[in-house]
Motif scaffolding. Structure first.
Motif, mmCIF file in Angstrom:
data_model
loop_
_atom_site.group_PDB
_atom_site.id
_atom_site.type_symbol
_atom_site.label_atom_id
_atom_site.label_comp_id
_atom_site.label_asym_id
_atom_site.label_seq_id
_atom_site.Cartn_x
_atom_site.Cartn_y
_atom_site.Cartn_z
ATOM 1 N N ALA A 27 -2.879 -11.020 21.511
ATOM 2 C CA ALA A 27 -4.360 -10.464 22.248
ATOM 3 C C ALA A 27 -5.445 -9.275 21.982
ATOM 4 O O ALA A 27 -6.478 -9.206 21.524
ATOM 5 C CB ALA A 27 -3.926 -9.681 23.897
ATOM 6 N N GLY A 28 -4.864 -8.746 21.032
ATOM 7 C CA GLY A 28 -5.201 -7.414 19.691
ATOM 8 C C GLY A 28 -5.670 -8.076 18.900
ATOM 9 O O GLY A 28 -7.102 -8.372 18.652
ATOM 10 N N LEU A 29 -5.423 -9.365 18.847
ATOM 11 C CA LEU A 29 -5.637 -9.852 17.304
ATOM 12 C C LEU A 29 -6.646 -11.331 18.338
ATOM 13 O O LEU A 29 -7.766 -10.843 16.765
ATOM 14 C CB LEU A 29 -4.654 -10.571 16.487
ATOM 15 N N LEU A 30 -7.013 -11.411 18.980
ATOM 16 C CA LEU A 30 -7.940 -11.764 19.487
ATOM 17 C C LEU A 30 -9.516 -11.014 19.748
ATOM 18 O O LEU A 30 -10.579 -11.452 19.160
ATOM 19 C CB LEU A 30 -7.999 -12.651 21.190
ATOM 20 N N LEU A 31 -8.525 -9.766 20.000
ATOM 21 C CA LEU A 31 -10.232 -8.524 19.878
ATOM 22 C C LEU A 31 -10.783 -8.122 18.730
ATOM 23 O O LEU A 31 -12.344 -7.889 17.957
ATOM 24 C CB LEU A 31 -10.052 -7.873 20.844
ATOM 25 N N ALA A 32 -9.929 -8.176 17.507
ATOM 26 C CA ALA A 32 -10.281 -7.853 16.328
ATOM 27 C C ALA A 32 -10.477 -8.795 15.164
ATOM 28 O O ALA A 32 -11.195 -8.447 14.305
ATOM 29 C CB ALA A 32 -8.449 -6.809 15.932
ATOM 30 N N SER A 33 -9.961 -9.994 14.944
ATOM 31 C CA SER A 33 -10.921 -10.722 14.582
ATOM 32 C C SER A 33 -10.976 -12.977 14.730
ATOM 33 O O SER A 33 -10.784 -12.753 16.087
ATOM 34 C CB SER A 33 -8.912 -11.634 13.777
ATOM 35 N N PRO A 34 -11.919 -13.172 13.993
ATOM 36 C CA PRO A 34 -11.954 -14.634 14.635
ATOM 37 C C PRO A 34 -11.295 -15.140 14.985
ATOM 38 O O PRO A 34 -11.186 -16.398 15.459
ATOM 39 C CB PRO A 34 -13.519 -15.019 13.799
ATOM 40 N N GLY A 35 -10.269 -15.583 14.157
ATOM 41 C CA GLY A 35 -8.468 -16.517 14.356
ATOM 42 C C GLY A 35 -7.610 -15.800 15.627
ATOM 43 O O GLY A 35 -7.149 -16.867 15.183
ATOM 44 N N GLY A 36 -8.569 -14.818 16.426
ATOM 45 C CA GLY A 36 -6.993 -14.714 17.110
ATOM 46 C C GLY A 36 -6.993 -15.300 18.553
ATOM 47 O O GLY A 36 -5.878 -15.686 19.030
ATOM 48 N N ARG A 37 -8.310 -16.481 18.773
ATOM 49 C CA ARG A 37 -8.425 -17.219 19.623
ATOM 50 C C ARG A 37 -6.659 -17.907 19.313
ATOM 51 O O ARG A 37 -6.429 -18.687 20.386
ATOM 52 C CB ARG A 37 -9.273 -17.610 20.026
ATOM 53 N N GLY A 38 -7.215 -18.376 18.224
ATOM 54 C CA GLY A 38 -6.201 -19.745 18.081
ATOM 55 C C GLY A 38 -5.248 -19.558 18.388
ATOM 56 O O GLY A 38 -4.332 -19.828 19.152
ATOM 57 N N MET A 39 -4.830 -18.066 18.055
ATOM 58 C CA MET A 39 -3.690 -17.742 18.076
ATOM 59 C C MET A 39 -2.729 -16.884 19.680
ATOM 60 O O MET A 39 -1.907 -17.358 20.015
ATOM 61 C CB MET A 39 -3.394 -16.791 17.143
ATOM 62 N N HIS A 40 -3.751 -16.578 20.512
ATOM 63 C CA HIS A 40 -4.011 -16.011 22.191
ATOM 64 C C HIS A 40 -3.557 -17.906 22.527
ATOM 65 O O HIS A 40 -3.176 -17.394 23.620
ATOM 66 C CB HIS A 40 -5.010 -15.249 22.304
ATOM 67 N N ARG A 41 -4.225 -18.509 22.525
ATOM 68 C CA ARG A 41 -3.716 -20.322 23.080
ATOM 69 C C ARG A 41 -2.774 -20.278 22.444
ATOM 70 O O ARG A 41 -1.492 -21.089 23.139
ATOM 71 C CB ARG A 41 -4.753 -20.437 22.757
ATOM 72 N N ALA A 42 -2.452 -20.144 21.414
ATOM 73 C CA ALA A 42 -0.890 -21.130 20.627
ATOM 74 C C ALA A 42 -0.090 -20.439 21.630
ATOM 75 O O ALA A 42 1.378 -20.896 22.220
ATOM 76 C CB ALA A 42 -0.689 -20.680 19.569
ATOM 77 N N SER A 43 0.152 -18.737 21.961
ATOM 78 C CA SER A 43 0.892 -17.736 22.466
ATOM 79 C C SER A 43 0.966 -18.274 24.050
ATOM 80 O O SER A 43 2.204 -17.797 24.881
ATOM 81 C CB SER A 43 0.894 -16.725 22.340
ATOM 82 N N ALA A 44 -0.169 -18.293 24.372
ATOM 83 C CA ALA A 44 -0.425 -18.940 25.907
ATOM 84 C C ALA A 44 0.766 -20.584 26.685
ATOM 85 O O ALA A 44 1.270 -20.560 27.221
ATOM 86 C CB ALA A 44 -1.786 -19.524 26.102
ATOM 87 N N ILE A 45 0.752 -21.045 25.028
ATOM 88 C CA ILE A 45 1.289 -22.675 26.047
ATOM 89 C C ILE A 45 2.998 -22.081 25.441
ATOM 90 O O ILE A 45 3.869 -22.726 26.155
ATOM 91 C CB ILE A 45 0.721 -23.861 24.354
ATOM 92 N N LEU A 46 3.385 -21.482 24.443
ATOM 93 C CA LEU A 46 4.505 -20.562 24.484
ATOM 94 C C LEU A 46 5.201 -20.163 25.479
ATOM 95 O O LEU A 46 5.987 -19.982 26.351
ATOM 96 C CB LEU A 46 4.837 -19.736 23.113
ATOM 97 N N VAL A 47 4.319 -18.852 26.339
ATOM 98 C CA VAL A 47 4.726 -18.465 27.249
ATOM 99 C C VAL A 47 4.020 -19.736 28.917
ATOM 100 O O VAL A 47 5.799 -19.641 29.688
ATOM 101 C CB VAL A 47 3.125 -17.987 27.808
#
Length: 121
Positions: A27-47
């Motif tokens: 979530a912090g990466l989502l706010l800090a970098s443009p590629g953070g959205r994909g990582m946040h979605r991928a970790s949501a699938i993990l959750v």
């Protein structure tokens, strides 16, 4: 507590706690970098997968005290996913923090303090 599935519950709860921690980091990466959205979605699938695994293991225990929190956790994951896709951060972030706190709290029950350890005088 049904001890037959205690080891599986411990592992699944640890994975869920780690997944929620990773979700907060991304979530912090989502706010800090443009590629953070994909990582946040991928970790949501993990959750989501960890919450599903938690529900499966809880159902296998056949203990209502374990099944109800697992169902509630899965429902909160779905609510979180909806709020995240709707960009409703005012509830998305606090509910995520509550979920992480709840999972860490449940780890306290799964890994109780040792009874033989004495306090240093």
């Amino acid at each position: 507590m049904n001890t037959a599935y205690l080891g599986a519950r411990r592992i699944v709860t640890l994975v869920l706690a780690a997944a929620l921690l990773i979700q907060g980091i991304t979530a912090g990466l989502l706010l800090a970098s443009p590629g953070g959205r994909g990582m946040h979605r991928a970790s949501a699938i993990l959750v989501l997968l960890a919450a599903l695994a938690s529900l499966v293991v809880s159902i296998m225990t056949k203990d209502r005290k374990v099944i109800v929190p697992a169902v509630m956790t899965l429902l909160l994951v779905f609510v979180q996913m909806y709020l995240g896709f709707a960009h409703f951060k005012a509830l998305h972030v606090p509910i995520g923090m509550l979920m992480f706190g709840g999972v860490v709290h449940s780890l306290g029950y799964l890994y109780p303090a040792r009874q033989g350890a004495s306090a240093a005088a």
